[in-house]
Write a protein that holds these residues in place. Structure first.
Motif, PDB file in Angstrom:
ATOM      1  N   ARG A 118       0.672  -1.246  -0.048  1.00  0.00           N
ATOM      2  CA  ARG A 118      -0.102   0.007  -0.012  1.00  0.00           C
ATOM      3  C   ARG A 118       0.965   1.179   0.098  1.00  0.00           C
ATOM      4  O   ARG A 118       0.598   2.201  -0.517  1.00  0.00           O
ATOM      5  CB  ARG A 118      -1.051  -0.177   1.176  1.00  0.00           C
ATOM      6  CG  ARG A 118      -2.021  -0.910   0.960  1.00  0.00           C
ATOM      7  CD  ARG A 118      -3.014  -0.922   2.210  1.00  0.00           C
ATOM      8  NE  ARG A 118      -3.923  -1.857   1.888  1.00  0.00           N
ATOM      9  CZ  ARG A 118      -5.151  -1.980   2.905  1.00  0.00           C
ATOM     10  NH1 ARG A 118      -5.318  -1.115   3.816  1.00  0.00           N
ATOM     11  NH2 ARG A 118      -6.004  -3.063   2.814  1.00  0.00           N
ATOM     12  N   ARG A 176      -1.134   3.301  11.155  1.00  0.00           N
ATOM     13  CA  ARG A 176      -2.457   3.215  11.101  1.00  0.00           C
ATOM     14  C   ARG A 176      -2.816   2.330   9.870  1.00  0.00           C
ATOM     15  O   ARG A 176      -3.935   1.585  10.172  1.00  0.00           O
ATOM     16  CB  ARG A 176      -2.885   4.675  10.503  1.00  0.00           C
ATOM     17  CG  ARG A 176      -4.443   4.662  10.550  1.00  0.00           C
ATOM     18  CD  ARG A 176      -5.262   4.538  11.792  1.00  0.00           C
ATOM     19  NE  ARG A 176      -6.640   4.385  11.296  1.00  0.00           N
ATOM     20  CZ  ARG A 176      -7.333   3.811  12.096  1.00  0.00           C
ATOM     21  NH1 ARG A 176      -7.071   3.264  13.442  1.00  0.00           N
ATOM     22  NH2 ARG A 176      -8.598   3.718  11.725  1.00  0.00           N
ATOM     23  N   VAL A 177      -2.170   2.166   8.949  1.00  0.00           N
ATOM     24  CA  VAL A 177      -2.592   1.118   7.901  1.00  0.00           C
ATOM     25  C   VAL A 177      -2.621  -0.322   8.124  1.00  0.00           C
ATOM     26  O   VAL A 177      -3.202  -1.186   7.892  1.00  0.00           O
ATOM     27  CB  VAL A 177      -1.617   1.264   6.556  1.00  0.00           C
ATOM     28  CG1 VAL A 177      -1.536   0.375   5.475  1.00  0.00           C
ATOM     29  CG2 VAL A 177      -1.887   2.580   6.155  1.00  0.00           C
ATOM     30  N   VAL A 206      -3.046  -1.341  11.622  1.00  0.00           N
ATOM     31  CA  VAL A 206      -4.245  -1.551  12.345  1.00  0.00           C
ATOM     32  C   VAL A 206      -5.301  -1.827  11.217  1.00  0.00           C
ATOM     33  O   VAL A 206      -6.181  -2.814  11.522  1.00  0.00           O
ATOM     34  CB  VAL A 206      -4.384  -0.346  13.179  1.00  0.00           C
ATOM     35  CG1 VAL A 206      -5.925  -0.426  13.864  1.00  0.00           C
ATOM     36  CG2 VAL A 206      -3.616  -0.156  14.310  1.00  0.00           C
ATOM     37  N   ASN A 207      -5.578  -1.019  10.058  1.00  0.00           N
ATOM     38  CA  ASN A 207      -6.582  -1.321   9.291  1.00  0.00           C
ATOM     39  C   ASN A 207      -6.641  -2.545   8.780  1.00  0.00           C
ATOM     40  O   ASN A 207      -7.492  -3.473   8.606  1.00  0.00           O
ATOM     41  CB  ASN A 207      -6.571  -0.267   8.159  1.00  0.00           C
ATOM     42  CG  ASN A 207      -7.096   1.149   8.789  1.00  0.00           C
ATOM     43  OD1 ASN A 207      -7.790   1.235   9.948  1.00  0.00           O
ATOM     44  ND2 ASN A 207      -6.769   2.239   8.095  1.00  0.00           N
ATOM     45  N   CYS A 208      -5.513  -3.048   8.358  1.00  0.00           N
ATOM     46  CA  CYS A 208      -5.164  -4.369   7.709  1.00  0.00           C
ATOM     47  C   CYS A 208      -5.380  -5.435   8.512  1.00  0.00           C
ATOM     48  O   CYS A 208      -5.953  -6.702   7.933  1.00  0.00           O
ATOM     49  CB  CYS A 208      -3.705  -4.617   7.027  1.00  0.00           C
ATOM     50  SG  CYS A 208      -3.284  -3.404   5.411  1.00  0.00           S
ATOM     51  N   CYS A 209      -5.055  -5.364   9.884  1.00  0.00           N
ATOM     52  CA  CYS A 209      -5.240  -6.465  10.745  1.00  0.00           C
ATOM     53  C   CYS A 209      -6.816  -6.438  10.999  1.00  0.00           C
ATOM     54  O   CYS A 209      -7.283  -7.499  11.059  1.00  0.00           O
ATOM     55  CB  CYS A 209      -4.624  -5.853  12.250  1.00  0.00           C
ATOM     56  SG  CYS A 209      -2.765  -6.033  12.059  1.00  0.00           S
ATOM     57  N   ASN A 210      -7.579  -5.274  11.142  1.00  0.00           N
ATOM     58  CA  ASN A 210      -8.896  -5.363  11.161  1.00  0.00           C
ATOM     59  C   ASN A 210      -9.595  -6.128   9.954  1.00  0.00           C
ATOM     60  O   ASN A 210     -10.614  -6.862  10.240  1.00  0.00           O
ATOM     61  CB  ASN A 210      -9.469  -3.948  11.545  1.00  0.00           C
ATOM     62  CG  ASN A 210      -9.007  -3.395  12.680  1.00  0.00           C
ATOM     63  OD1 ASN A 210      -8.665  -4.205  13.676  1.00  0.00           O
ATOM     64  ND2 ASN A 210      -9.153  -1.967  12.960  1.00  0.00           N
ATOM     65  N   ASP A 211      -9.198  -5.620   8.570  1.00  0.00           N
ATOM     66  CA  ASP A 211      -9.639  -6.251   7.742  1.00  0.00           C
ATOM     67  C   ASP A 211      -9.357  -7.814   7.868  1.00  0.00           C
ATOM     68  O   ASP A 211     -10.485  -8.642   7.456  1.00  0.00           O
ATOM     69  CB  ASP A 211      -8.865  -5.693   6.434  1.00  0.00           C
ATOM     70  CG  ASP A 211      -9.527  -4.337   6.041  1.00  0.00           C
ATOM     71  OD1 ASP A 211     -10.370  -3.887   6.752  1.00  0.00           O
ATOM     72  OD2 ASP A 211      -8.580  -3.595   5.262  1.00  0.00           O
ATOM     73  N   GLY A 252      -8.198   4.941  15.786  1.00  0.00           N
ATOM     74  CA  GLY A 252      -9.561   5.407  15.483  1.00  0.00           C
ATOM     75  C   GLY A 252     -10.522   5.868  16.553  1.00  0.00           C
ATOM     76  O   GLY A 252     -11.794   5.511  16.471  1.00  0.00           O
TER      77      GLY A 252
END
Length: 179
Positions: A46, A66-67, A69-74, A137
């Motif tokens: 990314r 931050r990316v 965290v987002n990738c882990c959440n996804d 977030g």
């Protein structure tokens, strides 16, 4: 072919300076080395495609975390992740170092995700609550509440240690010098 990808040097430098933090955060969040490696790869892919003009290294690191965290959440939300069991048991994988606080880091691993990630970012990565808030977030007050709840849970979990006092979470010297 349009060349809007970042240079190899930029990507290499970002991986050198922030790669360990990205991997450790993914490992802390997901618990498995293979999943953490997948997230690590996705985060830097990314970055390769992203066109953000970073102000400084700290801005880049915050963006990468931050990316992450987002990738882990996804990944955690994916049907594949929910239907599979990790192939490896990595109980010590997310501990920062073997520093005599094994019981403490084992207790941290048992915290719910929202508490564990703020503990990790605060005590291991050295971020303040105002810096953690945009990474996860939420508002800084929510981060402080999560840290308070995490400390309370850890205190309850660790009350049975040798001296009767809960161990203190302190960033290790190795991680402080890396910042």
């Amino acid at each position: 072919m349009q060349n809007n990808l970042r240079s190899d040097t930029f990507l290499y430098d970002a991986m050198e300076s922030c790669g360990d933090a990205v991997y450790r955060l993914a490992l802390c969040r997901l618990g498995g080395r293979a999943d953490a490696e997948d997230v690590y790869q996705e985060v830097f892919l990314r970055l390769l495609r992203d066109t953000t003009d970073f102000r400084d290294d700290e801005h880049l690191k915050a963006w990468l975390l931050r990316v992450t965290v987002n990738c882990c959440n996804d990944l955690r939300r994916s049907a594949w992740f929910r239907r599979t069991a990790p192939l490896e048991a990595a109980p010590d994988a997310a501990a920062p170092v073997q520093d005599g606080n094994d019981e403490l880091w084992q207790a941290v691993r048992t915290l719910p995700d929202d508490l564990r990630i703020v503990v990790w970012l605060h005590y291991v990565e050295g971020y303040g609550t105002d810096e953690i808030a945009p990474l996860v977030g939420c508002r800084p007050a929510t981060v402080r509440t999560r840290l308070h709840r995490a400390r309370k849970k850890l205190r309850i979990e660790l009350e049975g240690n040798d001296d009767g006092q809960p161990e203190q979470l302190e960033p290790t010297e190795e991680y402080q010098s890396a910042r």
